[in-house]
Design a protein around this motif. Structure first.
Motif, PDB file in Angstrom:
ATOM      1  N   GLY A  38     -12.819   9.874   2.795  1.00 35.20           N
ATOM      2  CA  GLY A  38     -14.086   9.453   1.479  1.00 35.20           C
ATOM      3  C   GLY A  38     -13.871   8.778   0.614  1.00 35.20           C
ATOM      4  O   GLY A  38     -13.523   7.186   0.033  1.00 35.20           O
ATOM      5  N   SER A  39     -14.031   8.869  -0.771  1.00 35.56           N
ATOM      6  CA  SER A  39     -14.043   8.085  -2.276  1.00 35.56           C
ATOM      7  C   SER A  39     -12.798   8.565  -3.495  1.00 35.56           C
ATOM      8  O   SER A  39     -12.372   7.438  -3.561  1.00 35.56           O
ATOM      9  N   GLU A  40     -11.201   9.315  -2.399  1.00 33.29           N
ATOM     10  CA  GLU A  40     -10.407   8.769  -2.485  1.00 33.29           C
ATOM     11  C   GLU A  40      -9.825   7.000  -1.671  1.00 33.29           C
ATOM     12  O   GLU A  40      -9.184   6.349  -2.301  1.00 33.29           O
ATOM     13  N   VAL A  41     -10.532   6.590  -1.184  1.00 29.56           N
ATOM     14  CA  VAL A  41     -10.125   5.664  -0.523  1.00 29.56           C
ATOM     15  C   VAL A  41     -11.231   4.662  -0.501  1.00 29.56           C
ATOM     16  O   VAL A  41     -10.264   3.265  -0.118  1.00 29.56           O
ATOM     17  N   LYS A  42     -12.064   5.271  -1.162  1.00 24.67           N
ATOM     18  CA  LYS A  42     -12.998   3.745  -2.183  1.00 24.67           C
ATOM     19  C   LYS A  42     -12.378   3.618  -3.385  1.00 24.67           C
ATOM     20  O   LYS A  42     -12.173   2.168  -3.430  1.00 24.67           O
ATOM     21  N   ASN A  43     -12.093   4.634  -3.762  1.00 28.49           N
ATOM     22  CA  ASN A  43     -11.043   4.028  -4.891  1.00 28.49           C
ATOM     23  C   ASN A  43      -9.683   3.279  -4.793  1.00 28.49           C
ATOM     24  O   ASN A  43      -9.255   2.619  -5.553  1.00 28.49           O
ATOM     25  N   PHE A  44      -9.071   3.974  -4.248  1.00 29.59           N
ATOM     26  CA  PHE A  44      -7.944   2.684  -3.314  1.00 29.59           C
ATOM     27  C   PHE A  44      -8.415   1.126  -3.302  1.00 29.59           C
ATOM     28  O   PHE A  44      -7.409   0.877  -4.150  1.00 29.59           O
ATOM     29  N   GLU A  45      -9.577   1.480  -2.240  1.00 28.06           N
ATOM     30  CA  GLU A  45      -9.984  -0.272  -2.173  1.00 28.06           C
ATOM     31  C   GLU A  45     -10.039  -0.908  -3.381  1.00 28.06           C
ATOM     32  O   GLU A  45      -9.842  -2.243  -2.940  1.00 28.06           O
ATOM     33  N   LYS A  46     -10.456  -0.591  -4.006  1.00 25.17           N
ATOM     34  CA  LYS A  46     -11.163  -0.255  -5.750  1.00 25.17           C
ATOM     35  C   LYS A  46     -10.072  -1.373  -6.251  1.00 25.17           C
ATOM     36  O   LYS A  46      -9.982  -2.089  -7.140  1.00 25.17           O
ATOM     37  N   GLU A  47      -9.534  -0.188  -6.985  1.00 19.84           N
ATOM     38  CA  GLU A  47      -7.863  -0.456  -6.979  1.00 19.84           C
ATOM     39  C   GLU A  47      -6.632  -1.904  -6.106  1.00 19.84           C
ATOM     40  O   GLU A  47      -6.154  -1.780  -7.571  1.00 19.84           O
ATOM     41  N   PHE A  48      -6.921  -1.695  -4.967  1.00 24.30           N
ATOM     42  CA  PHE A  48      -6.361  -2.732  -4.950  1.00 24.30           C
ATOM     43  C   PHE A  48      -6.686  -4.183  -4.708  1.00 24.30           C
ATOM     44  O   PHE A  48      -6.086  -4.944  -5.587  1.00 24.30           O
ATOM     45  N   CYS A  49      -7.945  -3.904  -5.047  1.00 19.54           N
ATOM     46  CA  CYS A  49      -8.729  -5.442  -5.780  1.00 19.54           C
ATOM     47  C   CYS A  49      -8.728  -5.664  -7.043  1.00 19.54           C
ATOM     48  O   CYS A  49      -8.301  -7.274  -7.255  1.00 19.54           O
ATOM     49  N   ALA A 179       6.744   3.790   4.921  1.00 20.65           N
ATOM     50  CA  ALA A 179       7.325   4.640   4.606  1.00 20.65           C
ATOM     51  C   ALA A 179       8.628   3.861   3.761  1.00 20.65           C
ATOM     52  O   ALA A 179       9.011   4.039   2.131  1.00 20.65           O
ATOM     53  N   THR A 180       8.778   3.086   4.080  1.00 20.80           N
ATOM     54  CA  THR A 180       9.748   2.205   4.075  1.00 20.80           C
ATOM     55  C   THR A 180       9.228   1.096   3.484  1.00 20.80           C
ATOM     56  O   THR A 180      10.163   0.272   2.768  1.00 20.80           O
ATOM     57  N   LYS A 181       8.297   0.595   2.681  1.00 18.45           N
ATOM     58  CA  LYS A 181       7.486  -1.222   2.510  1.00 18.45           C
ATOM     59  C   LYS A 181       7.387  -0.679   1.147  1.00 18.45           C
ATOM     60  O   LYS A 181       7.762   0.774   0.150  1.00 18.45           O
ATOM     61  N   LEU A 182       7.092  -1.191   0.153  1.00 21.61           N
ATOM     62  CA  LEU A 182       6.843  -1.296  -1.152  1.00 21.61           C
ATOM     63  C   LEU A 182       6.465  -0.134  -2.715  1.00 21.61           C
ATOM     64  O   LEU A 182       6.816  -0.008  -3.050  1.00 21.61           O
ATOM     65  N   MET A 183       5.828   0.498  -1.322  1.00 22.18           N
ATOM     66  CA  MET A 183       4.863   1.072  -1.915  1.00 22.18           C
ATOM     67  C   MET A 183       4.260   1.998  -0.449  1.00 22.18           C
ATOM     68  O   MET A 183       3.865   1.802   0.311  1.00 22.18           O
ATOM     69  N   THR A 184       4.265   3.223  -0.520  1.00 24.97           N
ATOM     70  CA  THR A 184       3.510   3.534   0.803  1.00 24.97           C
ATOM     71  C   THR A 184       2.617   4.573   0.794  1.00 24.97           C
ATOM     72  O   THR A 184       2.352   5.204  -0.583  1.00 24.97           O
ATOM     73  N   SER A 185       1.646   5.187   1.317  1.00 19.12           N
ATOM     74  CA  SER A 185       0.033   6.144   0.897  1.00 19.12           C
ATOM     75  C   SER A 185       0.816   6.900   2.225  1.00 19.12           C
ATOM     76  O   SER A 185      -0.333   7.864   2.514  1.00 19.12           O
ATOM     77  N   GLN A 234       0.932   5.728  -6.310  1.00 14.87           N
ATOM     78  CA  GLN A 234       1.792   4.449  -5.728  1.00 14.87           C
ATOM     79  C   GLN A 234       1.695   3.145  -6.552  1.00 14.87           C
ATOM     80  O   GLN A 234       2.420   2.427  -6.638  1.00 14.87           O
ATOM     81  N   LEU A 235       0.355   2.668  -5.904  1.00 11.76           N
ATOM     82  CA  LEU A 235      -0.611   1.062  -6.583  1.00 11.76           C
ATOM     83  C   LEU A 235       0.020   1.904  -8.376  1.00 11.76           C
ATOM     84  O   LEU A 235       0.402   0.510  -8.822  1.00 11.76           O
ATOM     85  N   ARG A 236      -0.463   2.327  -8.727  1.00 15.26           N
ATOM     86  CA  ARG A 236      -0.186   2.323 -10.450  1.00 15.26           C
ATOM     87  C   ARG A 236       1.529   1.850 -10.846  1.00 15.26           C
ATOM     88  O   ARG A 236       1.797   1.560 -12.099  1.00 15.26           O
ATOM     89  N   LYS A 237       2.049   2.468 -10.105  1.00 16.06           N
ATOM     90  CA  LYS A 237       4.193   2.853 -10.174  1.00 16.06           C
ATOM     91  C   LYS A 237       3.951   1.052  -9.685  1.00 16.06           C
ATOM     92  O   LYS A 237       5.946   0.526  -9.891  1.00 16.06           O
ATOM     93  N   LEU A 238       3.411   0.199  -8.768  1.00 12.59           N
ATOM     94  CA  LEU A 238       3.796  -0.970  -7.887  1.00 12.59           C
ATOM     95  C   LEU A 238       5.281  -1.510  -9.162  1.00 12.59           C
ATOM     96  O   LEU A 238       5.535  -2.134  -9.065  1.00 12.59           O
ATOM     97  N   PRO A 239       4.048  -1.758 -10.444  1.00 16.03           N
ATOM     98  CA  PRO A 239       5.090  -2.776 -11.578  1.00 16.03           C
ATOM     99  C   PRO A 239       6.312  -2.079 -11.951  1.00 16.03           C
ATOM    100  O   PRO A 239       7.177  -3.484 -11.772  1.00 16.03           O
ATOM    101  N   ARG A 240       6.188  -1.593 -11.810  1.00 16.50           N
ATOM    102  CA  ARG A 240       7.342  -0.926 -12.132  1.00 16.50           C
ATOM    103  C   ARG A 240       8.491  -0.364 -11.426  1.00 16.50           C
ATOM    104  O   ARG A 240       9.685  -1.040 -11.160  1.00 16.50           O
ATOM    105  N   PHE A 241       8.147  -0.189 -10.198  1.00 15.40           N
ATOM    106  CA  PHE A 241       9.264  -0.530  -8.509  1.00 15.40           C
ATOM    107  C   PHE A 241       9.542  -1.524  -8.722  1.00 15.40           C
ATOM    108  O   PHE A 241      10.875  -2.175  -8.445  1.00 15.40           O
ATOM    109  N   LEU A 242       9.058  -2.693  -8.406  1.00 20.52           N
ATOM    110  CA  LEU A 242       8.795  -4.256  -8.401  1.00 20.52           C
ATOM    111  C   LEU A 242       9.470  -4.427  -9.375  1.00 20.52           C
ATOM    112  O   LEU A 242      11.124  -5.372  -9.569  1.00 20.52           O
TER     113      LEU A 242
END
Length: 353
Positions: A38-49, A179-185, A234-242
């Motif tokens: 639903g809408s969370e998937v669409k927003n996830f796609e946008k934010e990944f772009c 689960a073991t990748k740089l970020m997980t969904s 997780q995507l928002r946290k990714l820069p800090r993770f890296l």
């Protein structure tokens, strides 16, 4: 007993970094009554772009990294085509190529790093290629302007070549949120991206499998809103993770022979550190010695995991016998990291830093 591993506490090789934020968004989705795509998937796609610098609508979230690979191959009409990929890689590439009806062409690794041997890629007669950026070490694909390439960025979210994110140099980029990748969904998930809107629209149409009146054959590769909500956090946290992974890696590098890009490539290649790969002539002895201290390490790809006979892929076989993957994840503490490093410094590695 060292306080780092008191009460037989184990320093794991890898683990996801999740906390109250992921828990809160998951609870919100559960209480909303809408769990499916639903809408969370669409927003996830946008934010990944946005993260990659792509226009919106140029990403499609799917159920796994393997699903992303299959859909990329399907979009490039891989059936009965010769598809090149390395023998030194996760078996998901082989599975996806088989599912898409492609003809696999296995290539060796480079003698200098575990990535695909680009000279072999130039020499082989192939129709398209899957090029993984192994362990977060990016591959420069600029010599291959006329070859359709799927970039496997499962281990390289955030890595760049000449300032451009991996996944945007090839025809299609695929990502994994296992689960073991740089970020997980939330344990599984994947993403397909491309600058080519026609390809992305075709992949999105394939994903929307139900309630269609055109008789086309599709399959359910959808991700859920529950997964996407966790992925967005997780995507928002990714820069800090890296950044934290790089800090850990550099700490290892101060005393140990670690696998990294060579200095002359640093002006062009910007790696991220999905794996902290130690160079050693004695991997099993190193793993056993660390295990006695309750530190878990692995050979990143074992000899038996190669997708072809080891004798046919000498460079790949070499990497299976000279590497150990050490713990590197954002929740690893400085004390744990130093404890690992101190123990390694007392082991004969067969390589000098």
């Amino acid at each position: 007993m060292n306080p780092i591993t008191k009460n037989n506490q184990i320093i794991l090789h890898n683990k996801p970094t999740l906390n109250e934020e992921e828990e809160q968004v998951a609870q919100k989705i559960i209480h909303s009554g809408w769990l499916a795509q639903g809408s969370e998937v669409k927003n996830f796609e946008k934010e990944f772009c946005h993260f990659l610098g792509l226009p919106e609508e140029h990403a499609v979230a799917v159920s796994s990294g393997t699903a992303a690979l299959f859909l990329a191959l399907w979009a490039l009409q891989a059936a009965e085509k010769r598809v090149a990929f390395p023998a030194y890689v996760c078996s998901s590439l082989r599975h996806a190529v088989a599912m898409a009806g492609g003809v696999e062409v296995l290539l060796d690794s480079s003698p200098d790093n575990p990535n695909l041997n680009l000279e072999q890629l130039e020499q082989k007669t192939i129709d398209l290629a899957i090029v993984p950026h192994m362990f977060g070490l990016p591959v420069d694909l600029s010599p291959f302007k006329n070859l359709p390439i799927i970039e496997d960025c499962s281990q390289a979210i955030g890595a760049k070549v000449a300032g451009i994110h991996t996944g945007l140099r090839g025809t299609i980029g695929v990502f994994s949120f296992y689960a073991t990748k740089l970020m997980t969904s939330g344990g599984q998930g994947g993403m397909v991206v491309s600058k080519d809107r026609i390809l992305i629209d075709a992949i999105r149409d394939y994903r929307e499998f139900d309630c269609r009146n055109d008789q086309k054959k599709r399959f359910n590769f959808q991700i859920t809103d529950l997964q996407a909500a966790i992925g967005r956090v997780q995507l928002r946290k990714l820069p800090r993770f890296l950044k934290r992974r790089e800090e850990i890696f550099q700490r290892y590098c101060s005393n140990l022979p670690m696998l990294d890009i060579v200095d002359e490539d640093r002006l062009k290649l910007s790696p991220i550190y999905y794996r902290a790969v130690l160079r050693t002539k004695f991997p099993q002895q190193v793993i056993a010695a660390l295990d006695k201290k309750h530190i878990k390490a692995i050979v990143p790809i074992e000899n038996w995991e190669l997708l072809g006979k080891p004798s046919l892929f000498p460079n790949a076989n070499h990497w299976t016998k000279t590497t150990v993957s050490l713990p590197i994840y954002p929740s690893l503490t400085d004390d744990q990291m130093d404890f690992i490093r101190q123990n390694l410094m007392s082991i004969n590695l067969g390589f000098n830093p």
